[in-house]
Write a protein that holds these residues in place. Structure first.
Motif: not given
Lengths: 404, 304
Positions: B197-203
């Motif tokens: 989820x954090x990776x999606x948010x970063x993207x």
């Protein structure tokens, strides 16, 4: 939950929501007075806040003077008073984007700022890349930067303009001049605040200039913006004994490094610093240790107007005019000229057209009078500004060489 | 209007980041690695769309995948440490990621521009949204599609056996292990989900901001990531949402105070944590709300 607690929670929730009111767009002025709305944007908190505070002081001083002189003449011949706001971007990209989107959603015509290059980059990134490009949904909002100095940023968008010194030109000239004055200087060691975009890019500029002047580079020592300990880096300089040390860092770590150099007895023949450190902040932080530090700068009180502005800002606005904040004075003068000559109407229904007129007007400017002399405007919306070489002398800045 | 759309978009990134920490906190772990996952997702998604010419959705999903894989990898060694030691270990991970991007130089020419991570100078040119004519409301809908999907997924997990397992591990590891719960599986799964989820948010953030730099992903961001669910409450998925609203209102609303903002900001957080030690949306509030929603229906009138 007890009653007092319940009250406190209610107060906190109310405070949070009351603070949210700051997000609502300002209501239009009720009076009939015509206004031109210009916003300032800078780092007013955090490690870099000194730059924002100085920019705001010059911003307030210049706007007050322009308003006292009658304001700005609009397309229909009427005079408009300049209305301003100055917003904190905390040197944080997310906050910078947020506040500029807020300003763009209101009736501000143009922004002067931001302080930090890492805020300028995304701000220019969310602007329309090419004017009128179909399918490009970027903001159509002119930004005229005073401080963010990292090379080449204005080319990101045709709505981005900068009036910052051109560091490669200044450092090439400085190192060439130093080599002529000190032919015995042969080796150079550098120090860089490696996690800060401007310091880092400027280290490359210094290195290229030093090599072009025929200096042998012994290497770079690195530290971070918030570091407070420099003994290892300075120890390496003590052992390598360079003739010249170039330090690409802002006042906070520059002073730490200079104090450590004094402690270890490191005394190069020549000491060169970063443009952004040619400020009073450096003198206040480590004036005695900085003795002899040479920095090329786009501002020094060497003309009558520069002296006057520096005096007024210091005495009445509690700020300092330096390489960065001086540009705020110039930017506002240029904006006055552009607004008066490009048909800006400053009516509630003409905000978008007025922003475009200001953008086009800024793009047409080829030259203007700066505090140190003529400033040339380049095709990539950057400036080529006059500069001097400043030297730290008895805890103050003095002009070492004036090539204007 | 566009400003509010942009603001809601910003809330979306923060809610996703808060949710990524929330799922880890459910297992009783405090992770400062979320900022590292967020950074990795931002750089990976940015590289995919701006440098390799990928379409947007696969780029964002790549960001999530990179975050998830890193979460999985961090999850295993993190099992060996607990409490403050885990905080320090995961903060070290975030710093490693930040330093990696500080030194990463990988740029290519795309048209007239040089694009890619350029060390300390950051990664510019992630302009997919604007170059494809996306209006702020398009960006808002796209971002919130991920936010709603994540909220729904975590809400479903909370109401499932998996959620009960995560909370059981968080409440008492020994008791959870004694009834046969696989502690390793639960903790690593939570860390992986948080990383994803954090990776999606970063993207999503990278595409919104068009420029990312390692400076954006430090300890402060990591602290905010865990502060959202801790202040907001871990009683339900609405906790991180409440935390994001609380912090966002204070961050922007107190801007006019300059340097005093940080002081007052800190004081208000301390005050709030004293008044609501289990967060704004704690288990008690969730139960009371549930009781209200399940208010006893009036018995039908008996016929004459």
């Amino acid at each position: 939950m007890t009653h007092p607690r319940r009250h406190l929670v209610s107060i906190l929730v109310l405070a949070a929501f009351a603070s949210a009111l700051a997000w609502f767009p300002a209501a239009p002025a009720l009076g009939q007075e015509r206004t031109v709305k210009i916003a300032g944007l800078g780092a007013m908190s955090g490690v870099i806040r000194g730059f924002g505070i100085n920019s705001k002081a010059v911003f307030d001083m210049t706007v007050d003077e322009l308003n006292k002189a009658g304001g700005i003449k609009l397309a229909d011949g009427s005079k408009a008073r300049i209305v301003t706001t100055f917003v904190d971007e905390r040197c944080n990209a997310e906050e910078g984007i947020s506040v500029v989107r807020k300003l763009a959603s209101e009736d501000w015509l143009v922004v002067i700022g931001p302080t930090c290059s890492n805020v300028a980059e995304p701000l220019f990134g969310i602007l329309q890349q090419k004017v009128g490009a179909a399918g490009d949904s970027g903001l159509q909002f002119p930004i005229f930067t005073d401080t963010a100095i990292k090379p080449g940023l204005a080319k990101i968008s045709e709505w981005a303009f900068r009036n910052v010194p051109h560091e490669p030109t200044m450092y090439n000239h400085l190192f060439k001049w130093l080599k002529e004055k000190h032919p015995d200087v042969r080796t150079m060691a550098g120090g860089v605040e490696s996690d800060f975009a401007h310091s880092n890019s400027n280290a490359g500029t210094m290195e290229a200039a030093a090599k072009a002047a025929g200096l042998e580079l012994l290497g770079w020592e690195k530290w971070l913006l918030t570091d407070t300990e420099f003994s290892t880096q300075v120890g390496k300089w003590r052992r390598s004994k360079p003739d010249l040390i170039a330090i690409s860092s802002h006042p906070f770590t520059l002073c730490g490094t200079l104090r450590e150099m004094k402690r270890q007895g490191v005394k190069p023949k020549v000491l060169v610093g970063l443009t952004s450190s040619a400020t009073l902040e450096t003198m206040v932080g480590c004036g005695p240790e900085a003795e002899g530090l040479i920095i090329p700068t786009g501002f020094a009180p060497v003309t009558p107007e520069a002296k006057r502005v520096a005096k007024v800002v210091t005495e009445r606005y509690k700020g300092n005019v330096d390489i960065h904040s001086a540009a705020v004075f110039e930017n506002l003068q240029v904006l006055k000229r552009v607004i008066e000559t490009s048909g800006v109407e400053a009516k509630p229904g003409t905000v978008a057209q007025d922003r475009r007129r200001i953008r086009d007007g800024l793009a047409k400017i080829k030259e203007f009078d700066g505090l140190l002399g003529k400033v040339k405007r380049l095709d990539d919306r950057e400036s080529q500004k006059p500069y001097v070489f400043a030297v730290a002398k008895t805890s103050d800045w003095a002009v070492l060489h004036d090539p204007r | 209007m566009e400003f509010y759309q942009s603001l809601l978009t910003l809330f979306g990134f923060r809610i996703l980041l808060g949710l990524s920490a929330y799922v880890v906190i459910l297992t009783g772990q405090i992770s400062m690695a979320q900022a590292g996952f967020y950074a990795a997702g931002a750089y990976a998604a940015g590289a995919a769309s701006a440098m390799w010419g990928w379409p947007l959705l696969p780029s964002i999903l790549l960001g999530g995948l990179v975050g998830g894989v890193l979460g999985f990898l961090v999850g295993f060694p993190a099992l060996r440490v607990r409490g403050l030691f885990l905080v320090i270990a995961t903060l070290a991970f975030t710093e490693i990621v930040r330093m990696a991007f500080l030194n990463l130089k990988y740029t290519i020419r795309v048209g007239e521009r040089t694009i890619g991570p350029a060390g300390a100078e950051g990664f510019r040119g992630i302009t997919y949204y604007y170059q494809h004519g996306w209006a702020p409301w398009h960006i808002l809908l796209f971002t919130w599609a991920f936010v709603l999907a994540a909220l729904l997924a975590f809400w479903a997990i909370d109401r499932s056996r998996a959620g009960a397992v995560l909370r059981a591990v968080g409440e008492d590891e020994l008791a959870a292990a004694s009834v046969g719960i696989n502690l390793t599986g639960a903790k690593v799964a939570a860390m992986t989900a948080g990383g994803l989820v954090a990776g999606l948010a970063g993207g999503l953030y990278a595409h919104y901001a068009t420029y990312v730099s390692q400076e954006d992903f430090g300890a402060l961001l990591a602290a905010f990531a865990i502060a959202y669910p801790l202040v907001g409450g871990t009683g339900s998925v609405l906790g991180p949402v409440a935390g994001v609203l609380f912090f966002s209102l204070l961050i922007d609303g107190l801007r006019f105070l300059g340097d005093w903002r940080n002081l007052l900001f800190g004081a208000l957080i301390i005050l709030m944590m004293n008044l609501r030690p289990h967060g704004i949306v704690d288990v008690g509030l969730v139960r009371r709300a549930a009781r209200l929603l399940r208010a006893p229906r009036r018995p039908a009138h008996a016929g004459p």
